[in-house]
Write a protein that holds these residues in place. Structure first.
Motif, short mmCIF file in Angstrom:
data_model
loop_
_atom_site.label_atom_id
_atom_site.label_comp_id
_atom_site.label_asym_id
_atom_site.label_seq_id
_atom_site.Cartn_x
_atom_site.Cartn_y
_atom_site.Cartn_z
N ILE A 5 0.85 -1.21 0.00
CA ILE A 5 0.00 0.00 0.00
C ILE A 5 0.87 1.24 0.00
N ALA B 256 -5.58 5.77 3.81
CA ALA B 256 -5.65 4.31 3.74
C ALA B 256 -5.64 3.70 5.14
N ARG C 197 -5.51 -2.95 -0.07
CA ARG C 197 -4.61 -3.12 -1.21
C ARG C 197 -5.39 -3.48 -2.46
#
Length: 895
Positions: free
Chosen positions: A371, A385, A398
């Motif tokens: 990521i 994220a 991901r």
């Protein structure tokens, strides 16, 4: 307690001084002589009993040295309990050299300045002493700038049984520490960047941090600024440009943060640059990219005018200003895999939403590294994220990146990183519910943040009550799309600018922008009743604080309403914000009132009279001619009987007449308005009192003033009361100086406590003259300094000349001829030549004493000085004069 010898090395010093001794000597010399003898005996015995050495007498005070801080404090407390005179005491601890029975070293000056900041009966400690003692009840009075002391000093008041606890504000200034806030979270992986950028700021006057949106430019700039704070004694000032949509509004926004008023015949940018001249400040100008040319123009003007200001800017591209040092902010390291700074950031932010999160397992570590790598180490994208770790696994995130982040085709070098970040924001936005998306879009109209009430106003659905809106806001905070600031009594929300811009784009694309902006503008117009009600009472300062916090939103709301020609909304915002701004020395809203005059006149709008009243207050920053024009035109509107203004502020309209030598016009105007019986707060009556005094009609002025204070007191309004006390003292100044001094001293305290800087400055200037003529010259000089500094800080050079004329008259009496002539050269203007007769008398006398040639030489020197230079010169000369007066037991040479 027996002592072996005088203290040396690190010594605690106690200095004392009798407050108001000049007046006591003049009133009862014999009684003062007896009281001072008793005073000396008390101090001598108490100091000796606590192991101190009394090494010097200073007229009506003493200087003592102690081996340790605690005995010095105990001695001061014991002395205050016995003394019959109002004695102020100050203490500081530091290294000093003992030579021939006297002490030398910077700590002595610091001790004297701490003492001079206090009042009779008060014991003050410098932080150097307070930090070394325990078991003493200390009241932290905060950092203060003391004359002759290069850095702010923490000042504490000793509290003990039998001692008075309540005192007026210190005779010292709070440090101009800027508006830099402490960082919310630490930086990760930026240690070397911090050191390099600090070195760059020290070496270059303009450093610009560039990089992709979300790379952390703002956070890095603020962290650098925080570490440089001690190197900028005049403060670090942060200007967040994200809320500014119109480049033309940028100078006004910067001026508002600094409290600078536009000066006559100069641009706002030049006024800002002039106010900064001579200040050792760091300006952090954040988010320049959308107003790049305007930011570059303003910075060029500032750097050209001031050699002591430095600028640290953030932008997605360079400003292209001469001598700019560009420092590209890199993304976080991803090459070290699980040990990279990017992964460290991800883990820290993930644990904030999911405390049990860990990368110890390979099935977690692998996706996290991927990521961070796929997001190219962009901090904001990584944080977005990581914020999903409360509801998703790293593998799921991901996999979603594979679907949502379609990067541009090409090599890594050609990658458009802003496009990557936009995909990250879009991806996070798409995960929101429809209600959350709508709320985020609608909240994008706020400039400078918002609270729950304002969010409800733009929610756009009857189904969303306060609790439903709060739930949505809470969800947006948890998902890192809004930030909640809980440092104040009321939570304030804001969005990272990248997210706010994205949400605003969605709002425009959905066709709801006009509706939401209209709701936003109406909301701020509808705040009038509540905020004005708060102003009209003991919570007045809260109204001023609210205006300060919401000024960006008010500016945006006014601009939208004015552009839409919604005079009801624009007129409401312009009038009441200008009214609050009048008392705060903030005249930006006055410009809004001026802008609306023509359309409001054409529409015969009911707020036209109020608009003219507020527009006429532009005489304060020196625009006298325009103010008189507004006064003339406004009188016709008032005389038509169509409009009223609140609080009986009718008298404000004619105040400009006093500055063009027409006080009788103001007298006639105020009397005509008073006959209508609308002066609910005594404001117009106060204006009448002042006008009569200026016109030389002293008996009538005092007649008008009688009962004025009682009228104002009955309102419970600090602005009305402090202004009434000012007017009362103005009327009785020469007829009954004691009464005038008492009234205006009380008015000054009320003005300072309630945030009325306008009245505070008026009273300081008036008290300076009264104290010079009838009171204590030391106090007179203090008041002059206060008035000069207030105008200087506001960038109001036109009005700054008035207290300087008082200073010229004081220096003339003190025999400080050359400084008086120098300052006169700067202070003289068409306005000041006639406003203060004592100034004219003083300059005539100075010409006789110095001779015409020498006087003109000094006056030309002053006239050539910049605002910063003359202010510094005035402060230095005041300091020298006070030192000399202290050395001569405060006795004024003019008797």
């Amino acid at each position: 307690m027996a002592v072996a010898g005088p203290p040396s090395g690190v010594v605690t010093f106690l200095f004392t001084d009798v407050e108001g001794s000049t007046r006591r000597w003049e009133a009862d010399a014999e009684g003062m002589r007896a009281a001072l003898a008793a005073h000396d005996e008390v101090l001598r015995s108490v100091i000796a009993a606590h192991g101190g050495i009394l090494f010097k007498h200073t007229g009506d005070g003493v200087c003592a040295a102690f081996f340790a801080p605690r005995p010095a404090v105990d001695a001061a407390v014991a002395a205050q309990r016995e003394l019959g005179l109002p004695v102020r005491m100050g203490m500081a601890t530091g290294e000093a050299e003992l030579r021939d029975g006297d002490y030398f070293g910077p700590v002595l000056n610091r001790t004297a300045r701490v003492m001079a900041a206090g009042h009779g009966g008060q014991i003050l400690l410098a932080d150097s002493t307070a930090g070394l003692i325990g078991g003493v009840d200390l009241l932290d009075l905060g950092l203060r700038r003391l004359r002759g002391v290069p850095v702010p000093v923490g000042v504490f008041q000793v509290r003990a049984a039998g001692l008075r606890e309540e005192f007026p504000g210190l005779r010292a200034l709070k440090p101009s520490a800027g508006n830099l806030r402490a960082a919310v979270a630490g930086l990760i992986g930026r240690e070397s960047d911090l050191a390099e950028i600090q070195a760059a700021v020290r070496a270059h006057r303009l450093v610009t941090l560039t990089g992709v949106g979300g790379v952390g430019k703002t956070r890095l700039a603020l962290a650098v600024a925080a570490q440089l704070e001690d190197e900028f004694p005049d403060g670090i000032w942060v200007f967040e440009l994200a809320a500014i949509s119109d480049p033309a509004a940028l100078p006004d926004a910067v001026a508002t943060v600094l409290g600078v008023t536009r000066q006559a015949d100069t641009s706002v940018s030049e006024s800002v640059a002039g106010a900064l001249d001579g200040r050792v400040r760091l300006l952090v100008i954040d988010n320049c990219e959308h107003v790049l040319d305007a930011a570059a123009d303003l910075i060029e003007v500032i750097l050209a005018r001031s050699a002591t200001v430095r600028v640290l800017a953030t932008s997605r591209e360079a400003l292209a200003v001469a001598d700019e040092h560009v420092w590209p902010v890199p993304t976080l390291d991803v090459g070290a895999g699980i040990n990279s700074t990017a992964v460290t950031l991800f883990v820290e932010r993930a644990q904030a939403v999911s405390p049990e999160f860990s990368v110890d397992q390979a099935e977690v570590a692998g996706p996290v590294v991927e990521i961070c790598t796929r997001l190219d180490g962009i901090p904001l994208a990584i944080e977005l994220a990581a914020s999903r770790m409360g509801s998703m696994t790293p593998g799921e995130v991901r996999d979603r990146l594979d679907q949502r982040f379609r990067l541009l085709v090409g090599t890594r070098r050609a990658l458009e990183r802003h496009h990557t970040l936009r995909h990250a924001v879009s991806w996070s936005y798409d995960l929101l519910s429809g209600t959350e998306q709508s709320m985020l879009q609608r909240c994008a109209v706020f400039a400078g943040g918002f609270d729950l009430d304002s969010a409800c106003a733009v929610a756009g659905s009857d189904d969303l009550d306060e609790y439903a809106v709060l739930e949505v806001l809470d969800a947006l905070v948890r998902k890192s799309l809004l930030v909640a600031d809980r440092s104040a009594a009321q939570t304030r929300f804001s969005a990272l600018e990248t997210i706010r811009q994205f949400a605003e784009e969605q709002l425009v694309a959905g066709g709801s922008s006009a509706e939401v902006r209209g709701a936003h503008a109406r909301y701020y117009a509808e705040r009038e009743a509540g905020i004005i009600s708060r102003w009209d009472g003991p919570r007045q300062r809260e109204a001023y604080d609210w205006l300060t916090v919401e000024l960006s939103n008010l500016r945006a709301a006014f601009r939208w309403a004015a552009d839409q020609r919604d005079l009801d909304v624009a007129g409401t915002i312009a009038t009441w914000t200008a009214w609050l701004g009048f008392w705060m020395h903030n005249y930006e809203p006055t410009l809004w009132a001026e802008e609306l005059l023509e359309p409001a006149r054409a529409a015969a709008h009911p707020r036209l009279a109020f608009l003219y009243s507020m527009a006429s207050s532009c005489w304060w920053p020196g625009r006298i001619e325009a103010a008189v024009g507004y006064s003339d035109a406004g009188r016709l509107v008032f005389d038509s009987g169509r409009d009223e203004v609140p609080f009986g502020l009718d008298g404000l309209l004619g105040a400009a007449y006093l500055h063009v030598g027409q006080p009788e016009r103001q007298v006639d105007w105020c009397r005509a308005r008073l006959a209508l019986g609308r002066d609910t707060h005594g404001i117009t009556r106060a204006f009448l009192t002042i006008a009569l005094a200026v016109a030389g009609r002293g008996e009538e002025a005092r007649a008008a003033a009688n009962g004025l204070i009682e009228v104002a007191e009955a309102t419970g309004n600090p602005a009305a009361l402090s202004f009434a006390l000012y007017a009362y003292g103005y009327a009785f100044g020469d007829a009954d100086p004691a009464v005038a001094l008492d009234a205006q001293r009380r008015g000054l305290v009320i003005a300072q406590q309630s945030g009325n800087r306008n009245t505070e400055t008026r009273i300081a200037g008036s008290l300076a003259r009264l104290e010079a003529d009838y009171g204590d010259p030391l106090d007179a000089l203090d008041y002059v300094a206060l008035a000069v500094r207030s105008f200087r800080d506001a960038g109001n050079t036109s009005m700054m000349r008035f207290p300087l004329t008082v200073l010229v008259a004081i220096f003339d009496r003190l025999g400080r001829d050359e400084p008086a002539a120098t300052i006169a050269g700067f202070a003289v203007s068409p306005l000041t030549e006639t406003a203060n007769p004592e100034f004219t008398t003083a300059t005539s006398h100075l010409r006789e004493v110095l001779g015409e040639v020498a006087y003109e030489r000094q006056a030309r020197r002053g006239a050539a000085m910049s605002v910063a230079a003359i202010a510094t010169y005035a402060y230095d000369q005041i300091n020298q004069a006070q030192t000399e007066l202290n050395a001569s037991s405060h006795q004024p040479p003019w008797g």
